[in-house]
Scaffold this motif. Structure first.
Motif, mmCIF file in Angstrom:
data_model
loop_
_atom_site.group_PDB
_atom_site.id
_atom_site.type_symbol
_atom_site.label_atom_id
_atom_site.label_comp_id
_atom_site.label_asym_id
_atom_site.label_seq_id
_atom_site.Cartn_x
_atom_site.Cartn_y
_atom_site.Cartn_z
ATOM 1 N N HIS A 391 -9.304 12.754 -1.099
ATOM 2 C CA HIS A 391 -10.569 13.384 -0.740
ATOM 3 C C HIS A 391 -11.173 12.636 0.446
ATOM 4 O O HIS A 391 -11.146 11.405 0.488
ATOM 5 N N MET A 393 -14.514 11.815 1.954
ATOM 6 C CA MET A 393 -15.912 11.808 1.549
ATOM 7 C C MET A 393 -16.809 11.544 2.766
ATOM 8 O O MET A 393 -16.663 10.535 3.452
ATOM 9 N N CYS A 440 -17.158 16.119 -0.357
ATOM 10 C CA CYS A 440 -15.775 16.055 0.094
ATOM 11 C C CYS A 440 -15.606 17.006 1.259
ATOM 12 O O CYS A 440 -16.092 18.140 1.232
#
Length: 457
Positions: A391, A393, A440
């Motif tokens: 992910h 972020m 995300c």
């Protein structure tokens, strides 16, 4: 079906010149439908959504400290907004529906007006229904220039994107709510473009020095980039200069929304081809080619000096509180339960609502902020990835420093890649007041639950 992907340097097609950077000649960014040749020659043109008629949208270049003024005009069938990614911006200009502004409805407009405090490579894109609107082409580059330009022969902005196209019609496949994509790695395309073109090329000379401003505009694809026929250094990440330029010895990742500024020297000899390469399981393929013609008069290239630093706040970790942000859900690690608002729902109920991911037990942006910070305070945030997927972020309105495994402060970023099973810490100076999104940047993950926010007062 997928488009056949040529391996690097195996193309027999004629060289195509990269589109030159277009400076915005008006204060309007008109979001509208357009047609563009995204697929290789011989395929049909692709209907896209664009700012001003092309993908990417017009390159906006302005000096550090200048004021950016643009009016978004929405000629699309959906409401939209613009987010100015990476700019430490006034909160009211951040472009997040329901948090910093209302959506701009079809036929409406909104005037963005803010200062750009930091030199570097940034970008702008649609922040309503982003998983669809960005995939249709609603993005463009924003370049904030240093007071003294680098001594390079070419300054090139390269926006990397992947498209999911129907191989017969070259139309964008409109399965944006695809549950498999959203619960797995995200929307991955079957054709990669640079500046809206497939396999573009640019003419250079041997020994030329280039500045390559790389922007990953893809919905979910993580590129593993390397150089061929070039030698270079990374001089900035996410717009922020590195204290010491980093020699590119091998490949390096570029996650969705991340940027990397490189200074590279052309080592390939005349009549050869150099390039930027992406490495994937099926092999390496070229993103952009540099056709070498002639030789520069440059000799004995000097070492790379750091870019001038931006006016970022000092980071002191002493007594900085630690906040844990747990990344949860997705395929193979399904949510047992999570909150929507104040209601706790089972995993089965969440899936039926298209919610596959959660942050700290919330499968949508919660009512209360994840972090309520006093202006100027320093905080450590620990991202703990309990999912089976990586992910990217992203924090709005701020840059932060990575905290390395040995506790030292790493480079400034605005988007951090957290691999599956990985824990990463960042140090945030909460110095920009307002309500800020944290999410995300695999856009399908954000759309299906992986979104939160923090407040600075």
């Amino acid at each position: 079906m997928t488009f056949s992907r040529r391996l690097f340097l195996q193309s027999a097609t004629a060289l195509a010149v990269l589109p030159k950077a277009v400076r915005a000649s008006s204060t309007d960014l008109v979001a509208r439908k357009a047609i563009q040749q995204i697929a290789p020659d011989g395929f049909p043109e692709t209907p896209v959504w664009s700012y001003g008629g092309g993908v990417p949208g017009p390159e906006i270049r302005l000096a550090q400290g200048a004021r950016l003024q643009r009016r978004l005009v929405n000629d699309l069938p959906q409401p939209t907004t613009i987010h100015w990614h990476g700019i430490r911006i006034d909160n009211a200009m951040d472009g997040v529906p329901g948090l910093t502004q209302d959506v701009v409805k079809s036929g409406g407009d909104f005037r963005y007006d803010f200062l750009v405090p930091d030199a570097g490579t940034y970008w702008y894109y649609a922040h309503n229904r982003s998983v669809e609107q960005v995939a249709r082409g609603l993005y463009g580059p924003l370049i904030v220039e240093e007071a003294e330009p680098l001594d390079v022969d070419h300054d090139l902005t390269l926006m990397l994107d992947d498209w999911r196209l129907d191989p017969e019609t070259a139309h964008i496949v409109d399965d944006f709510d695809n549950g498999h994509d959203q619960s797995h790695a995200g929307r991955l395309g079957n054709l990669v473009s640079v500046n809206g073109q497939f396999d573009p090329a640019f003419s250079v000379r041997s020994r030329d020095r280039l500045r390559l401003r790389l922007v990953n505009a893809s919905n979910a694809r993580i590129y593993d980039l390397s150089l061929d026929g070039l030698v270079g250094w990374i001089v900035a990440l996410d717009g922020m200069p590195l204290e010491t330029p980093m020699r590119v010895e091998d490949s390096f990742p570029l996650a969705p929304a991340q940027r990397a500024d490189l200074v590279v020297d052309v080592e390939a000899q005349p009549d050869k081809v150099a390039g930027l390469v992406s490495r994937e399981r099926e092999g390496a393929f070229g993103l952009v080619r540099f056709a070498v013609s002639g030789q520069s008069a440059r000799t004995g290239q000097p070492s790379i000096a750091p870019l001038p630093p931006n006016p970022l706040p000092a980071v002191t970790l002493d007594s900085a509180p630690l906040h844990r942000m747990t990344l949860q859900g997705g395929a193979m690690r399904w949510l047992e339960s999570a909150h929507l608002g104040e209601t706790l729902l089972s995993g089965r109920e969440l899936v039926q609502l298209g919610r596959f991911w959660a942050l700290n037990g919330y499968a949508e942006r919660p009512q209360d902020p994840f972090l309520d910070a006093q202006r100027g305070s320093v905080h450590r945030i620990e991202f703990v990835n309990e999912t089976a997927f990586p992910h990217a972020m992203h924090l709005h309105g701020h840059h932060f420093r990575l905290i390395l495994a040995d506790g030292r402060l790493g480079p400034w970023r605005d988007t951090v890649l957290v691999e599956r099973g990985q824990t990463r810490q960042i140090a945030l100076v909460a110095d920009n007041p307002g309500d800020w999104l944290l999410h995300c940047h695999m856009l399908g993950h954000a759309a299906s639950g992986m979104m939160s926010w923090f407040r600075v007062t």
